[in-house]
Scaffold this motif. Structure first.
Motif, short mmCIF file in Angstrom:
data_model
loop_
_atom_site.label_atom_id
_atom_site.label_comp_id
_atom_site.label_asym_id
_atom_site.label_seq_id
_atom_site.Cartn_x
_atom_site.Cartn_y
_atom_site.Cartn_z
N LEU A 89 74.76 36.22 -6.70
CA LEU A 89 74.41 36.33 -5.28
C LEU A 89 72.90 36.46 -5.10
O LEU A 89 72.32 35.87 -4.19
N ILE A 92 71.34 33.11 -5.37
CA ILE A 92 71.50 32.27 -4.19
C ILE A 92 70.55 32.72 -3.09
O ILE A 92 69.95 31.89 -2.39
N SER A 147 67.34 31.43 -3.91
CA SER A 147 67.27 30.01 -3.65
C SER A 147 66.90 29.72 -2.21
O SER A 147 66.14 28.79 -1.92
N SER A 148 67.45 30.51 -1.26
CA SER A 148 67.10 30.31 0.14
C SER A 148 65.61 30.60 0.36
O SER A 148 64.95 29.94 1.15
N TRP A 194 68.67 26.39 -11.63
CA TRP A 194 69.39 27.11 -10.58
C TRP A 194 70.84 26.67 -10.41
O TRP A 194 71.62 27.37 -9.76
N PHE A 219 74.82 28.84 -8.99
CA PHE A 219 75.86 28.31 -8.11
C PHE A 219 77.16 28.10 -8.87
O PHE A 219 78.26 28.27 -8.32
N LEU A 262 78.90 31.45 -9.04
CA LEU A 262 79.52 31.81 -7.76
C LEU A 262 80.81 31.02 -7.52
O LEU A 262 81.74 31.51 -6.89
N PHE A 304 69.17 23.12 -1.77
CA PHE A 304 69.71 24.47 -1.81
C PHE A 304 70.81 24.70 -0.77
O PHE A 304 71.86 25.26 -1.10
N PRO A 305 70.62 24.30 0.49
CA PRO A 305 71.74 24.43 1.44
C PRO A 305 72.98 23.66 1.00
O PRO A 305 74.11 24.15 1.18
N THR A 356 74.87 25.57 -1.73
CA THR A 356 75.54 26.73 -1.14
C THR A 356 76.86 26.32 -0.51
O THR A 356 77.90 26.98 -0.69
N GLN A 410 79.51 25.22 -3.34
CA GLN A 410 80.24 26.26 -4.07
C GLN A 410 81.34 26.85 -3.21
O GLN A 410 82.40 27.24 -3.70
N ARG A 411 81.13 26.89 -1.87
CA ARG A 411 82.17 27.39 -0.97
C ARG A 411 83.34 26.42 -0.91
O ARG A 411 84.51 26.84 -0.90
#
Length: 343
Positions: A5, A8, A11-12, A117, A121, A124, A307-308, A311, A314-315
């Motif tokens: 976490l 991530i 990363s933002s 990076w 991810f 996660l 990066f977005p 994210t 991974q969701r």
């Protein structure tokens, strides 16, 4: 999970740093051209620092971990170095056919897999982190070896590429820093001990985004006039990156199903072919193709979107895993995941 976490969140902040670097460089270069030229003259030194820091954090002994899963390694190498570059070239050549230099930058961005990076991810998404660690040095070496080959295949016409110049560039700008970084890595690890060296690696990892942001600022400060002349092309670059991410997602799904990969390896494959290695490729390209700000700008734009996307990806993977529709055998996937965590 907490460490992932934090990665991530970091990363933002990398995206924020990159935007800040672009804005600061553009303002300085536009308002004070002399200061922009001065910043541009520091690019070479910043490149050397960035490349050395990137190499310093790689543990090449992790390659031995990959030999236990040769089938996955073969599928990943096929996807990463054959299918993904072909897809990337097709997308870039269609979307940016009228803008060849931006096309070259996008192709370079597409052809190089991430070596850092993507692992956060992957964790996660409950992917196979142990195997992912083994991919880092493999990808680092292979993409540098293939860089002149891809450049020759995909960029004939828009830029003049001399294989001898690229070879010398890789030797003096990257193999030499690689040797220094590897010697420093293993020498310091033995000298200061594992615990202190781990803290040092963490600090180096934290420093890399700031060095990238500094490099981006220098690039934009020195070349803002040329970049602004082509600002209308940025939307097309973003469109190309978006299409690429969609295609790589479905490529990962297809390979995972055909290869009957368990969920942890499925998640790792998806993340590894989606994430790109823009920092290293930016450094390589600035040394191999000097004086090409439009190519560099395309690489930076791709980095901003990445990066977005990771994210969200991974969701999506976690949702598919929870619904049991990831194409993997649930029991096998859970077992492999536990093995990855223990590894």
């Amino acid at each position: 999970m907490l460490t992932a976490l934090k990665r991530i969140v970091r990363s933002s902040w990398i995206s924020v740093l990159l935007i800040a670097g672009i804005v600061a460089g553009a303002v300085i270069g536009h308002m004070w051209p002399a200061a922009g030229e001065l910043l541009g003259s520091r690019v070479d030194a910043t490149l050397l620092v960035l490349v050395t820091l990137l190499f310093f954090g790689v543990r090449f002994e992790a390659i031995v971990r990959a030999w236990g899963n040769l089938r996955f390694l073969g599928l990943t190498l096929l996807a990463t170095y054959v299918l993904v570059p072909a897809i990337g070239y097709a997308i870039a050549s269609v979307v940016l056919a009228a803008h060849p230099l931006f096309m070259v930058g996008l192709v370079i961005y597409f052809m190089s897999p991430c070596t850092d990076w993507f692992l956060g991810f992957t964790r996660l998404a409950h992917g196979n982190v142990a195997l992912g660690t083994a991919l880092i040095p493999i990808n680092m070496v292979v993409q540098l070896l293939l860089y002149p080959v891809y450049l020759h295949l995909f960029t004939r016409g828009p830029v003049e590429v001399d294989a001898g110049i690229i070879g010398n560039t890789l030797l003096h700008w990257f193999l030499a820093p690689l040797a220094v970084a590897v010697l420093a890595h293993y020498g310091l690890r033995r000298l200061v001990g594992t615990q202190r060296f781990g803290r040092l690696l963490h600090r180096v990892d934290q420093a890399v985004p700031w060095v990238i942001a500094l490099l981006v600022m220098e690039i934009f400060a020195a070349n803002i006039a040329v970049i602004l002349e082509h600002r209308s092309v940025f939307t097309w670059v973003l469109l190309g990156v978006f299409i690429f991410f969609v295609f790589t997602y479905f490529l990962g799904e297809g390979i995972s199903r055909l290869g009957r990969l368990a969920y942890p390896e499925h998640a790792l494959l998806t993340m590894s072919i989606a994430a790109r290695n823009a920092p290293l490729m930016l450094a390589v390209t600035m040394a191999a193709l000097p004086g090409q700000p439009l190519i560099y700008a395309a690489l930076v734009i791709g980095m901003l979107v990445e990066f977005p996307h990771l994210t969200v990806l991974q969701r999506v993977l976690l949702d598919r895993r929870e619904r049991g529709t990831s194409g993997c055998h649930a029991g096998h996937g859970t077992s492999a995941h536990e093995g990855a965590r223990n590894g």
